[in-house]
Design an enzyme around this catalytic site. Structure first.
Site, PDB file in Angstrom:
ATOM      1  N   ASP A 416      36.931 -38.522 -71.646  1.00  0.00           N
ATOM      2  CA  ASP A 416      38.200 -38.268 -70.960  1.00  0.00           C
ATOM      3  C   ASP A 416      39.192 -37.613 -71.915  1.00  0.00           C
ATOM      4  OD1 ASP A 416      40.016 -38.395 -68.879  1.00  0.00           O
ATOM      5  OD2 ASP A 416      39.771 -40.541 -68.535  1.00  0.00           O
ATOM      6  N   ASP A 474      40.611 -36.525 -59.917  1.00  0.00           N
ATOM      7  CA  ASP A 474      40.733 -37.979 -59.795  1.00  0.00           C
ATOM      8  C   ASP A 474      40.816 -38.424 -58.351  1.00  0.00           C
ATOM      9  OD1 ASP A 474      40.452 -38.906 -62.297  1.00  0.00           O
ATOM     10  OD2 ASP A 474      42.574 -39.184 -62.724  1.00  0.00           O
TER      11      ASP A 474
HETATM   12  C1  DGJ Z   1      41.481 -40.567 -65.979  1.00  0.00           C
HETATM   13  C2  DGJ Z   1      40.157 -40.300 -65.348  1.00  0.00           C
HETATM   14  O1  DGJ Z   1      40.176 -39.096 -64.672  1.00  0.00           O
HETATM   15  C3  DGJ Z   1      39.778 -41.492 -64.476  1.00  0.00           C
HETATM   16  O2  DGJ Z   1      38.588 -41.224 -63.789  1.00  0.00           O
HETATM   17  C4  DGJ Z   1      39.663 -42.683 -65.345  1.00  0.00           C
HETATM   18  O3  DGJ Z   1      38.594 -42.538 -66.239  1.00  0.00           O
HETATM   19  C5  DGJ Z   1      40.952 -42.921 -66.101  1.00  0.00           C
HETATM   20  N1  DGJ Z   1      41.400 -41.750 -66.788  1.00  0.00           N
HETATM   21  C6  DGJ Z   1      40.798 -44.033 -67.084  1.00  0.00           C
HETATM   22  O4  DGJ Z   1      41.897 -44.194 -67.877  1.00  0.00           O
END
Ligand code: DGJ
Length: 673
Positions: A416, A474
């Protein structure tokens, strides 16, 4: 085709349709015919738009290299292309032009300072000419949970310039810049496209000059002083990828998908059905809850279980602990071993979330190495950037991750990156991030990595040279995902992009969609689940199990075939994948709007072999789509056999689908007796 005659910077005289084999004499005539006429109120010799457009060659649009005068030193053929060496003003510039088997041109620039004076580089993009028929432009913008929103306009005099200054691509990433004949669509129109394989700051533009020439360009965005070349130093630009098609955007996708599928890092195994824990538990991690989730996941047929954010020491929320890549003894007193044993014991792979480029101020790392913390003065999601351009910092985080990979059987990292950089050398940071990924994969060759950046903030060919999955957004809201998927797949083939069935209502929008629609939407990607299955009903779990089975049956086709998208206007939309030999296909007909007619409009299924007969049948995903009252078309229950010509030119009448519903159909060519 380059005119590389004489000592001037070569000019691209054509990129596009194959002109067939030309004799030397025909090539000469073609090149002569492309020399510009001298217009009124102009320099007395023809203006030249070179491979590197220069003011000194008369080009007054945006330049390829500022302030330099270059001439041609050498043209060297290599296996799949040519290297063009230009020199002048104490600089040596090698332009690499390689054409791959899929018709994608890979271009990059290597600049060496051969002079005694230091040289500060401002910009060194790849610039290509666009023909006058390219009158319309398409690129992308977006926001968090709404990435890759298309935007189009005509091309006017002046510059359409898109810049990323996020220190990453960003949610508003321009992604792919396309120019084409007016009204180009998925299946029609002549189009030229450019994508930059770089995960940092960048510029891309279309520049139409009043002298009657237009350029399309993409390159790294550098800040003043970021790249200073001492004598002998070299700057190597990111690769830019250019493609042309006379069959619309699907033709571009076909070329780009072929390119990605030929990458050494392209995932070679069947894409495992994945469960990601984020929306299921967020930071509420413990063995009891996640062990039960793993059991339920295995029960519905999940093949990879990914433990998301929240496993590190003290990471009870998003305000702390980034940088301390140790397992939290409070929530995981026996480490991750018991969970991993349970996951692997149930036949699933294990994946782990990490965010290696970041550091929280509330962390041991920040206390011990405040000099590694950077990213500007503003915290963002309560975190800062870890200065990976400092070798000691990169080695520290590398060793911490290697310790985890050595301690546990981890098949996969969800990597991430949740903030903009806002300061410092993005070039150095991105280069170091790539290096870190390469180091980890070299030490653990089977390791897969997913590129996630607050959802889809980092998707490009640079990061995909070393990753096997991207997280396009997301949002698991299936309505929004339909559009994000449609446009993300312009560049990236379906096997790369994570597509999860979420719970209803969707966490990002509060909107609820039927299970049927969520299943159909998540099928067209590297499928997964992001849902607290402990809260799912037995009927929902049963549906997920059937869907998982369908995914396993269809993924070979979905992840190798040609993506096709219908140009039929309005709702429903049609997306399909047709096998390379066109013997089978799978299509989704998705309704995203309330109907404007009393029945759903007939939809055409493109890309099939017109001469073959196909048996069309509905795929049972485990949950039936919601329909309005009425009499459904007979083929929904009985199937139907039609030729590819009929399906492509006339189409199918969809059932009376409600808004935010989809039907998935499988087509199999009928053997002729
Ligand atoms: C952002 C990501 O896009 C999510 O899927 C998740 O992993 C969160 N961060 C976790 O902090």
């Amino acid at each position: 085709m380059l005119d590389a005659r004489g000592a001037v910077v070569p000019a691209v005289i054509h990129w596009g349709a194959d002109l067939g084999a030309l004799t030397d004499a025909q090539l000469e005539t073609l090149a002569d015919s492309r020399v510009r006429v001298v217009g009124p109120s102009a320099a007395d010799t023809p203006m030249r738009l070179g491979l590197v457009p220069l003011l000194s060659d008369g080009w007054t649009g945006l330049p390829g290299l500022e302030g330099a005068t270059l001439s041609l030193s050498a043209v060297e053929p290599v296996e799949t292309g040519i290297l063009v060496t230009l020199t002048g003003d104490g600089l040596s510039l090698v332009v690499e032009l390689l054409l791959d088997a899929h018709g994608v041109l890979h271009a990059r620039n290597r600049l060496t300072n051969t002079g005694a004076q230091p040289y500060a580089l401002a910009s060194l993009p790849t610039v290509l000419p666009l023909p006058p028929v390219a009158q319309e432009r398409l690129d992308f913008t977006g926001v968090w949970a709404g990435e890759r929103e298309p935007q189009r306009s005509g091309i006017q005099h002046g510059t359409w310039l898109r810049e990323s200054r996020h220190g990453r691509n960003g949610h508003d990433d321009s992604y792919v810049t396309v120019a084409g004949t007016p009204g180009f669509g998925f299946r029609h129109g002549e189009v030229w496209a450019l994508h930059l394989g770089w995960s940092g700051d960048k510029r891309t533009w279309i520049d139409r000059s009043a002298v009657g020439l237009t350029t399309i360009a993409a390159g790294e965005l550098l800040t003043p002083g970021e790249i200073r070349l001492a004598q002998g130093d070299e700057y190597v630009s990111p690769w830019a990828y250019a493609a042309w098609s006379d069959a619309g955007l699907d033709g571009l996708s076909s070329r780009f998908h072929g390119m990605f599928r030929a990458l050494p890092a392209h995932p070679s195994s069947s894409r495992p059905l994945t469960l990601n824990t984020w929306e299921a538990v967020y930071f509420e991690q413990d063995l009891t809850r996640l062990g039960a989730l793993a059991d339920l996941a295995a029960g519905v047929g999940v093949e990879r279980f990914v433990l998301d954010d929240g496993w590190m020491t003290g990471r009870i929320d998003d305000r702390r602990a980034l940088g301390d890549w140790t397992v939290d003894p409070a929530r995981w007193p026996e480490g991750l071993g018991p969970l991993i044993d349970r996951v692997r014991g149930a036949g699933m792979q294990f994946g782990l979330w990490v965010e290696p480029e970041m550091v929280s101020l509330d962390s041991t790392l920040a206390l011990e190495h405040p000099e590694w913390v950077r990213g500007g003065t503003r915290s963002w999601r309560h975190q800062f950037v870890l200065d990976l351009s400092n070798d000691a910092a990169r080695e520290h985080v590398r060793d911490a991750l290697l310790a985890l990979l050595d301690a546990y059987p981890i098949d996969y990292l969800k990597w991430d990156m949740n903030r903009d950089q806002l300061g410092g050398s993005v070039h150095a940071q991105v280069s170091a991030t790539y290096r870190l990924m390469d180091e980890l994969r070299a030490a653990h060759p089977g390791l897969e990595i997913e590129s996630c950046s607050s959802g889809g903030g980092r998707i490009d060919a640079g990061v995909l040279a070393r990753t096997q999955r991207v997280w396009p957004s997301d949002t698991n809201d299936a309505h929004d995902r339909q559009s994000i998927m449609r446009w993300t797949s312009l560049l990236v083939p379906l096997e790369y992009f994570g597509a999860h069935v979420g719970s209803a209502p969707a966490h990002t929008t509060g909107r609820s969609q039927s299970l049927s629609f969520r299943l159909a939407t998540a099928l067209f990607g590297h499928a997964g689940i992001e849902w607290d299955l402990a809260a799912a009903t037995p009927a929902e779990l049963q549906s997920l199990g059937i869907w998982a089975q369908r995914y396993r049956e269809l993924r070979g086709l979905l992840h190798s075939g040609d993506l096709v998208r219908s140009d039929d206007l309005g709702d429903p939309t049609v997306t399909g994948v047709v096998a390379a030999d066109r013997s089978e296909a799978v299509f989704a007909i998705a309704c995203l709007q309330s109907p404007r007619e009393s029945v759903r409009l007939t939809r055409r299924l493109p890309g099939l072999d017109p001469a073959l007969e196909y048996r069309v049948s509905v795929v049972d995903l485990g949950a039936a789509p919601l329909t309005h009252a009425g009499i459904p078309p007979a083929w929904v229950a009985d199937g139907i056999t039609l030729t590819g010509a009929v399906l492509g030119a006339v189409g199918l009448e969809p059932p009376l689908l409600m808004p935010d519903e989809a039907i998935v159909v499988k087509l199999v060519a009928v053997e002729r007796s």
